[in-house]
Design an enzyme around this catalytic site. Structure first.
Site, PDB file in Angstrom:
ATOM      1  N   HIS A 253      -0.872  42.558  47.159  1.00 21.33           N
ATOM      2  CA  HIS A 253      -1.372  41.814  48.312  1.00 21.33           C
ATOM      3  C   HIS A 253      -1.016  42.547  49.606  1.00 21.33           C
ATOM      4  CE1 HIS A 253      -1.841  37.519  50.222  1.00 21.33           C
ATOM      5  NE2 HIS A 253      -2.857  38.303  50.478  1.00 21.33           N
TER       6      HIS A 253
ATOM      7  N   HIS B 177       0.062  39.147  43.483  1.00 14.82           N
ATOM      8  CA  HIS B 177       0.794  38.437  44.519  1.00 14.82           C
ATOM      9  C   HIS B 177       2.107  37.906  43.952  1.00 14.82           C
ATOM     10  CE1 HIS B 177      -3.149  37.525  46.694  1.00 14.82           C
ATOM     11  NE2 HIS B 177      -3.581  37.728  45.465  1.00 14.82           N
ATOM     12  N   TYR B 178       3.037  37.508  44.830  1.00 12.38           N
ATOM     13  CA  TYR B 178       4.057  36.564  44.400  1.00 12.38           C
ATOM     14  C   TYR B 178       3.791  35.242  45.108  1.00 12.38           C
ATOM     15  CZ  TYR B 178       7.105  37.727  48.553  1.00 12.38           C
ATOM     16  OH  TYR B 178       7.638  37.928  49.798  1.00 12.38           O
ATOM     17  N   THR B 179       4.323  34.159  44.520  1.00 13.53           N
ATOM     18  CA  THR B 179       4.020  32.828  45.062  1.00 13.53           C
ATOM     19  C   THR B 179       4.724  32.576  46.387  1.00 13.53           C
ATOM     20  OG1 THR B 179       5.836  31.838  43.797  1.00 13.53           O
ATOM     21  CG2 THR B 179       3.629  31.844  42.776  1.00 13.53           C
TER      22      THR B 179
ATOM     23  N   ASP C 271       4.032  40.827  49.581  1.00 15.71           N
ATOM     24  CA  ASP C 271       4.103  40.586  48.131  1.00 15.71           C
ATOM     25  C   ASP C 271       3.197  41.528  47.331  1.00 15.71           C
ATOM     26  OD1 ASP C 271       2.114  38.913  49.548  1.00 15.71           O
ATOM     27  OD2 ASP C 271       1.618  38.100  47.588  1.00 15.71           O
TER      28      ASP C 271
ATOM     29  N   GLU D 111      -1.235  35.335  40.715  1.00 16.67           N
ATOM     30  CA  GLU D 111      -0.010  34.904  41.391  1.00 16.67           C
ATOM     31  C   GLU D 111       1.139  34.973  40.380  1.00 16.67           C
ATOM     32  OE1 GLU D 111       0.827  33.975  44.410  1.00 16.67           O
ATOM     33  OE2 GLU D 111      -1.079  33.604  45.453  1.00 16.67           O
TER      34      GLU D 111
END
Length: 254
Positions: A140, A33-35, A150, A98
């Site tokens: 994700h 994921h990215y935040t 993401d 993340e």
């Protein structure tokens, strides 16, 4: 648990948002994921806040520092409503990482080299403990098309693949063909749906190119053909999918 699973983690910040994995599942999927938040500190606070009702096993900041928040044996709440290869409780079978990046809503900067090195090292460390196949190392956006973007088209999946992390083939170069898009209804659409479904995407085979299929194609492009993300299944997209399926079959010895 009072210490991280990974020796690469320099901080242990336990999240309250955990529970046992359903039916004692062992992790066999890795989701990146990215935040999507402007600061990594804010993301860490959110991922460890009971009110947020979200969590992940690891967080990698832009300087490459790694924090563990959930023990790998436990079920973190990172996948949300998602689907892959017919499964829907992906939190019970996955480990979530993340990666701090503000995301598409805040300028979507490149992922720094030092951060990518840390992600690569962490993935390899996790794979040393869990037999996760390349086809189950995912974005994700792969497991939640249309809902999530993401880690996005700027994330360097090719780099991870060179280190032995995930499934990857060289994308077929872009052409000038329009390809398939919304409203099309024919055997080519059926073949596309079957191919995406075979790879693992949550696609129904209907022979009709609707909004849902467009979102899945966008997700596929973000991960596997990032040169253009437009949801149209042009020759480059379709042939890249065919290459991936062939590579997967070869790896499986089929």
């Amino acid at each position: 648990m009072t210490a991280p699973d990974s020796t690469l983690a320099t901080q242990w910040r336990p999240s309250p948002n955990i529970e046992p994995r359903c039916e004692g599942r062992a992790p066999d999927m890795l989701v990146l994921h990215y935040t999507g938040m402007e600061s990594c500190d804010a993301a860490l606070d959110w991922l460890t806040c009971e009110e947020a009702k979200v969590s992940a096993h690891y967080l990698v900041d832009e300087d490459g520092r790694i924090t563990q928040m959930v023990a790998e044996e436990m079920r973190a709440w990172h996948a949300g409503q998602s689907r892959w290869a017919g499964e829907t409780d992906l939190n019970s079978c996955s480990i979530g990482i993340e990666i701090h990046n503000p995301g598409h809503e805040f300028g979507y900067p490149e992922f720094p080299d030092v951060q990518m090195k840390a992600v690569e090292a962490l993935c390899l460390d996790i794979l040393s403990r869990h037999p996760i196949p390349p086809t189950r190392i995912l974005a994700h956006s792969d497991i939640a098309p249309g809902r999530k973007r993401d880690p996005g088209e700027r994330f360097d999946w090719e780099r991870l693949a060179r280190a032995g992390i995930g499934l990857w083939v060289a994308p077929v170069p872009l052409g000038d063909d329009e390809g398939l898009g919304q409203g099309d209804e024919n055997e080519a659409v059926t073949a596309l749906q079957r191919g995406l479904q075979e790879l693992g995407y949550g696609v129904e085979v209907t022979s009709t190119y609707g909004k849902g299929l467009e979102q899945v194609v966008e997700a596929f492009q973000r991960h596997f053909r990032p040169a253009r993300v437009d949801g149209r299944a042009d020759r480059s997209t379709c042939e890249t999918l065919a290459r991936l399926l062939a590579a997967r079959a070869e790896a499986a010895g089929v």
